[in-house]
Write a protein that holds these residues in place. Structure first.
Motif, PDB file in Angstrom:
ATOM      1  N   SER A 120       0.891  -1.290  -0.022  1.00 44.96           N
ATOM      2  CA  SER A 120      -0.123  -0.021  -0.139  1.00 44.96           C
ATOM      3  C   SER A 120       0.947   1.250  -0.005  1.00 44.96           C
ATOM      4  O   SER A 120       1.929   1.283   0.587  1.00 44.96           O
ATOM      5  N   ALA A 123      -1.510   5.082  -6.608  1.00 54.04           N
ATOM      6  CA  ALA A 123      -2.362   3.974  -7.164  1.00 54.04           C
ATOM      7  C   ALA A 123      -1.437   3.372  -8.473  1.00 54.04           C
ATOM      8  O   ALA A 123      -1.377   2.265  -8.508  1.00 54.04           O
ATOM      9  N   ASP A 124      -0.963   4.392  -9.297  1.00 53.74           N
ATOM     10  CA  ASP A 124      -0.732   3.904 -10.707  1.00 53.74           C
ATOM     11  C   ASP A 124       0.926   3.276 -10.398  1.00 53.74           C
ATOM     12  O   ASP A 124       1.087   2.336 -11.027  1.00 53.74           O
ATOM     13  N   GLU A 183       0.337  -0.203  -8.537  1.00 59.73           N
ATOM     14  CA  GLU A 183      -0.209  -1.155  -9.454  1.00 59.73           C
ATOM     15  C   GLU A 183       0.981  -1.674 -10.520  1.00 59.73           C
ATOM     16  O   GLU A 183       1.194  -3.086 -10.816  1.00 59.73           O
ATOM     17  N   ALA A 211       3.213  -4.046  -8.371  1.00 60.95           N
ATOM     18  CA  ALA A 211       2.471  -5.194  -8.204  1.00 60.95           C
ATOM     19  C   ALA A 211       2.587  -6.208  -9.448  1.00 60.95           C
ATOM     20  O   ALA A 211       3.069  -7.439  -9.468  1.00 60.95           O
ATOM     21  N   GLN A 212       2.337  -5.502 -10.510  1.00 57.59           N
ATOM     22  CA  GLN A 212       2.463  -6.212 -11.870  1.00 57.59           C
ATOM     23  C   GLN A 212       4.005  -7.136 -11.880  1.00 57.59           C
ATOM     24  O   GLN A 212       4.083  -8.085 -12.250  1.00 57.59           O
ATOM     25  N   THR A 258      -1.276  -7.853  -3.792  1.00 52.82           N
ATOM     26  CA  THR A 258      -2.485  -7.065  -4.030  1.00 52.82           C
ATOM     27  C   THR A 258      -1.938  -5.724  -3.668  1.00 52.82           C
ATOM     28  O   THR A 258      -1.687  -5.424  -2.571  1.00 52.82           O
ATOM     29  N   PRO A 259      -2.114  -4.785  -4.779  1.00 53.00           N
ATOM     30  CA  PRO A 259      -1.999  -3.249  -4.255  1.00 53.00           C
ATOM     31  C   PRO A 259      -3.138  -2.536  -3.781  1.00 53.00           C
ATOM     32  O   PRO A 259      -4.245  -2.887  -4.281  1.00 53.00           O
TER      33      PRO A 259
END
Ligand code: ADE
Length: 268
Positions: free
Chosen positions: A44, A48-49, A52, A55-56, A71-72
């Protein structure tokens, strides 16, 4: 990015961790190593971007057959409501939280006289209050009753150390038990930290965190683990002999200044 973990694959299988600030820097290295060990990680941070994208990238490196998942979840830890939402989303997804890694935060090196109250408040709101919100939510009594939380590690240092480190280099340093030193050394006061920050590898931090979260640290609680290659032991009264194994400096000047700084100024 963390090198391959020194710990046994599967060591943390089926565990669930929240890593604040988990999308960049040390937090990303910790998250990657936890994933490698089989632990599912909720990363966290505010952006957000970026979260993500991180996370990828991490997903691609999770070993096949691993139960781990990343999980983001965007969250500004300065907001109690957002922290509550973060914790409840993790419980909804996994039904448990084993580890909380309070990595999110930040600071800037500045003499106290140059600090604005806005800057001070930003650091306190994030590092102190944000960490408090995360601990409070993750340690909530109903979770204890359900035996959901097995262990949570909170990694937080305190501002006294920063002030102490700063003032030991000021002429008024005698108030802090340190011998008074020359004013012109103030300008070097952050050099050891600059050199240290340039030369540590984030995987050296993440492996220490994974150790603390592992069963190998089951009898460690409430302890502060220094991961600083012994630099906190360096002391102006101690003679550090010159040697050929100094960490590489970004440029020769900084290293010379560091050596100068570590020379004894007075002896008992
Ligand atoms: N990392 C730095 N500042 C943060 C914040 N306010 N919330 C979450 N992670 C952070």
């Amino acid at each position: 990015m963390a090198a391959s973990s020194v710990f046994r694959p599967g060591l943390l299988n089926h565990r669930v961790a929240i890593v604040t600030g988990g999308g960049t820097g040390i937090g990303k290295a910790i998250s990657s190593e936890l994933l490698e060990l089989g632990c599912s990680v909720v990363i966290s941070s505010r952006k957000a971007d970026r979260l993500e994208a991180a996370a990828q990238e991490m997903r691609k490196r999770i070993p096949t057959n691993s139960p781990a998942n990343v999980t983001p979840v965007p969250c500004n830890i300065r907001s109690e409501d957002e922290v509550k939402a973060l914790v409840s989303s993790v419980l909804k997804q996994y039904g448990r939280i084993d580890y909380l890694v309070n990595n999110g935060g930040g600071q800037f090196s500045s003499p106290v006289e140059n600090m604005t109250s806005k800057g001070w408040k930003a650091v306190i709101d994030t590092n102190l209050t944000g960490t408090f919100y995360c601990c409070k939510e993750a340690y909530a009594p109903p979770l204890y009753e359900d035996q959901v939380i097995r262990k949570a590690e909170s990694i937080l240092d305190n501002y006294t150390h920063s002030l102490h480190n700063e003032f030991q280099f000021l002429p008024s340093g005698s108030r802090f038990k340190y011998p008074p030193v020359r004013t012109n050394r103030c300008k070097h006061s952050f050099i050891p930290f600059a050199v240290q920050l340039t030369h540590f590898s984030i995987s050296q931090i993440s492996s220490a965190v994974c150790f603390l979260l592992s069963p190998g640290a089951s009898y460690i609680s409430g302890a502060t683990l220094k991961v600083d290659a012994g630099q906190s032991l360096y002391h102006s009264l101690w003679e550090i002999p010159d040697h050929s194994s100094w960490p590489e400096a970004p440029d020769g000047e900084n290293l010379d200044a560091l050596k100068e700084l570590l020379k004894p100024q007075s002896k008992l």
